[in-house]
Design an enzyme around this catalytic site. Structure first.
Site, PDB file in Angstrom:
ATOM      1  N   GLU A   1      -6.236   0.211  -1.740  1.00 33.30           N
ATOM      2  CA  GLU A   1      -6.477   0.337  -0.298  1.00 33.30           C
ATOM      3  C   GLU A   1      -7.836   0.991  -0.056  1.00 33.30           C
ATOM      4  O   GLU A   1      -7.954   2.111   0.428  1.00 33.30           O
ATOM      5  CB  GLU A   1      -5.295   1.094   0.332  1.00 33.30           C
ATOM      6  CG  GLU A   1      -3.995   0.307   0.141  1.00 33.30           C
ATOM      7  CD  GLU A   1      -2.723   1.081   0.468  1.00 33.30           C
ATOM      8  OE1 GLU A   1      -2.811   2.210   0.975  1.00 33.30           O
ATOM      9  OE2 GLU A   1      -1.621   0.537   0.203  1.00 33.30           O
TER      10      GLU A   1
ATOM     11  N   TYR B   1      -2.420  -2.090   4.805  1.00 32.05           N
ATOM     12  CA  TYR B   1      -2.879  -2.239   6.168  1.00 32.05           C
ATOM     13  C   TYR B   1      -1.707  -2.457   7.104  1.00 32.05           C
ATOM     14  O   TYR B   1      -0.567  -2.597   6.634  1.00 32.05           O
ATOM     15  CB  TYR B   1      -3.870  -3.417   6.269  1.00 32.05           C
ATOM     16  CG  TYR B   1      -3.267  -4.795   6.033  1.00 32.05           C
ATOM     17  CD1 TYR B   1      -3.296  -5.370   4.771  1.00 32.05           C
ATOM     18  CD2 TYR B   1      -2.671  -5.520   7.075  1.00 32.05           C
ATOM     19  CE1 TYR B   1      -2.771  -6.638   4.550  1.00 32.05           C
ATOM     20  CE2 TYR B   1      -2.141  -6.783   6.852  1.00 32.05           C
ATOM     21  CZ  TYR B   1      -2.186  -7.342   5.604  1.00 32.05           C
ATOM     22  OH  TYR B   1      -1.667  -8.592   5.383  1.00 32.05           O
TER      23      TYR B   1
ATOM     24  N   TYR C   1      12.941  -1.244   6.715  1.00 30.37           N
ATOM     25  CA  TYR C   1      12.123  -1.234   5.503  1.00 30.37           C
ATOM     26  C   TYR C   1      12.294   0.153   4.908  1.00 30.37           C
ATOM     27  O   TYR C   1      11.545   1.071   5.179  1.00 30.37           O
ATOM     28  CB  TYR C   1      10.666  -1.525   5.862  1.00 30.37           C
ATOM     29  CG  TYR C   1       9.709  -1.535   4.693  1.00 30.37           C
ATOM     30  CD1 TYR C   1       9.849  -2.446   3.667  1.00 30.37           C
ATOM     31  CD2 TYR C   1       8.657  -0.636   4.641  1.00 30.37           C
ATOM     32  CE1 TYR C   1       8.971  -2.469   2.600  1.00 30.37           C
ATOM     33  CE2 TYR C   1       7.764  -0.646   3.581  1.00 30.37           C
ATOM     34  CZ  TYR C   1       7.932  -1.561   2.570  1.00 30.37           C
ATOM     35  OH  TYR C   1       7.034  -1.568   1.527  1.00 30.37           O
TER      36      TYR C   1
ATOM     37  N   GLU D   1      -1.479   3.282   8.644  1.00 31.85           N
ATOM     38  CA  GLU D   1      -1.830   2.009   8.011  1.00 31.85           C
ATOM     39  C   GLU D   1      -3.005   1.443   8.795  1.00 31.85           C
ATOM     40  O   GLU D   1      -2.857   1.025   9.951  1.00 31.85           O
ATOM     41  CB  GLU D   1      -0.640   1.034   8.053  1.00 31.85           C
ATOM     42  CG  GLU D   1       0.588   1.497   7.270  1.00 31.85           C
ATOM     43  CD  GLU D   1       0.490   1.214   5.760  1.00 31.85           C
ATOM     44  OE1 GLU D   1      -0.519   0.651   5.315  1.00 31.85           O
ATOM     45  OE2 GLU D   1       1.444   1.590   5.052  1.00 31.85           O
TER      46      GLU D   1
END
Ligand code: ARG
Ligand code: ZN
Length: 407
Positions: A180, A297, A347, A370
């Protein structure tokens, strides 16, 4: 002659193998996920590499190797999750990006004094910048040496403080997930801003760790652009590494799927990087108010918990502070981050850093940001997006700190 031929072949293979090509890998993109689809995606995500934080109402993207593609496509079809091929072959994109980064690295050299926002920085450059910043600002900055990663890289954070006793403090870490790359520039921007503005240091002491997973981050430069985990070998398996964001000592949950991108490690805090961060958070619980992990992201501001949809004790405050931050981000260029409970949309995660900081009682406010995606793959914003992303996120982080310290 035969011998020479074999040697040349080995050399060619060797250099090709050094950097994973991703030739033939595909990226699939689903339709926005329904609540009914989430448990399936959750289960698939234990084995396959989902990008961009799957959640209800959002499309999910999953990267698949040529061998895995038919399996994942069949599974999605069986679950009636419609999907399309977003990238048919990742290979050329990975090659193009690598060439671009290498060209920029040579074209845009940096003194260790200044952070780069026009290209991505390697781990060594970032650490040199941290050291240089501390040396150049002895009254304000001090080194937070958290020890060594598995492969012996230094975990170097920075503390920015006006030196007043009894200050509250805030923590930011970036790139706990290696690939990332858009995250470290955000941490470096925080350092720039807090160095330049004494009023920010009057608010709180600031702790910033620009690269929380140095081994993985380095590996994503040298060997595998999409490496996510740490680099500690798993005895008995060829698959290396642990998902550091499943390795924190809060409701840590065991499994033995070593090859999974979310393998939680052999025990809570089996990863020295996570243990170091966790111990620092715990040791500074008296002063800490806010924990922020910067990821990519999804344009999300996620707050605890990740393991249950039961609201956290101060869920309303967590949401309110997150919304203030999201509004400040939106005010810059209109990008709307959505503020969500981590587990909303099923999630589920255990052992994440934000849940540890919050669940251990160290902080009242804890978030995972994110950042924006970008580029052909979504996962890889090009260097030209570093500056705009950093420019819009900083005001959001500043607003978050101001809000959480006032409330
Ligand atoms: N994409 C991040 C991850 O999978 C999200 C983590 C958010 N926090 C949480 N406790 N689930 O690690
Ligand atoms: Zn991440």
């Amino acid at each position: 002659m035969r011998l020479l031929g074999s040697i040349i072949l080995l050399l060619v293979l060797g250099s090709a193998l050094a950097y994973k090509s991703y030739s033939g890998y595909q990226v699939l993109k689903t339709a926005p996920l329904t609540p009914a689809a989430m448990p399936y995606v959750n289960r698939l995500s234990r084995r396959f590499d989902f990008w961009g934080t799957p959640g209800v109402g959002r499309p999910a993207t999953v990267m698949v190797s040529p061998q895995d593609a038919p399996i994942v496509i069949a599974a999605l079809n069986r679950m009636r999750i419609s999907h399309e091929v977003m990238v048919a072959d990742l290979g050329p994109e990975v090659e193009r990006e690598r060439a671009e980064n290498e060209a920029l690295r040579l074209a845009l050299p940096r003194s260790p004094r200044v952070a780069a926002y026009d290209r991505f920085m390697e781990f060594e450059e970032i650490n040199a910048h941290v050291l240089e910043t501390v040396a150049a600002n002895p009254d304000i900055a001090s080194l937070v040496d958290l020890g060594l990663s598995t492969e012996g890289r230094e975990l170097l954070g920075i503390k920015l403080s006006n030196g007043a006793a009894g200050q509250k403090s805030v923590w930011f870490d970036c790139a706990i997930h290696a690939r990332e790359w858009i995250a470290p520039p955000v941490c470096l921007r925080i350092i720039d801003e807090v160095l330049a503005d004494p009023a920010l240091r009057d608010l709180a002491d600031w702790y910033i760790l620009p690269v929380a997973n140095p081994d993985g981050y380095s590996f994503s430069w040298t060997d595998d652009r999409f490496w996510r985990k740490t680099r500690r070998p798993n005895p008995g398996s060829n698959c290396i590494g642990t998902d550091p964001n499943r390795n924190f000592d809060f409701l840590w949950e065991a499994n033995d799927v070593f090859c999974s991108e979310t393998y939680p490690g052999s025990s809570a805090f089996s990863e020295p990087e996570c243990a170091a961060i966790g111990n620092f958070i715990t040791a500074n619980a008296d002063s800490l108010i806010l924990y922020v992990a910067v990821h990519s992201y999804g344009e999300l501001i996620l707050y605890p918990y990740g393991h249950t949809v039961e609201p956290a004790p101060n869920a309303a405050d967590l949401a309110a502070a997150g919304t203030v931050s999201a509004d400040a981000i939106a005010a810059v260029a209109g990008t709307r981050y959505s503020v969500e409970n981590s587990a909303a949309g099923l999630y589920f995660t255990n052992g994440a850093s934000d849940d540890f900081a919050y669940g251990s009682g160290a902080v009242l406010y804890s978030y995972t940001y994110e950042l924006s995606g970008g580029g052909l793959i979504g996962f890889n914003p090009p260097p030209s997006l570093i500056q705009p992303v950093v420019d819009e996120v900083w005001p959001g982080l500043k607003a978050l700190v101001e809000y959480t310290l006032a409330n």
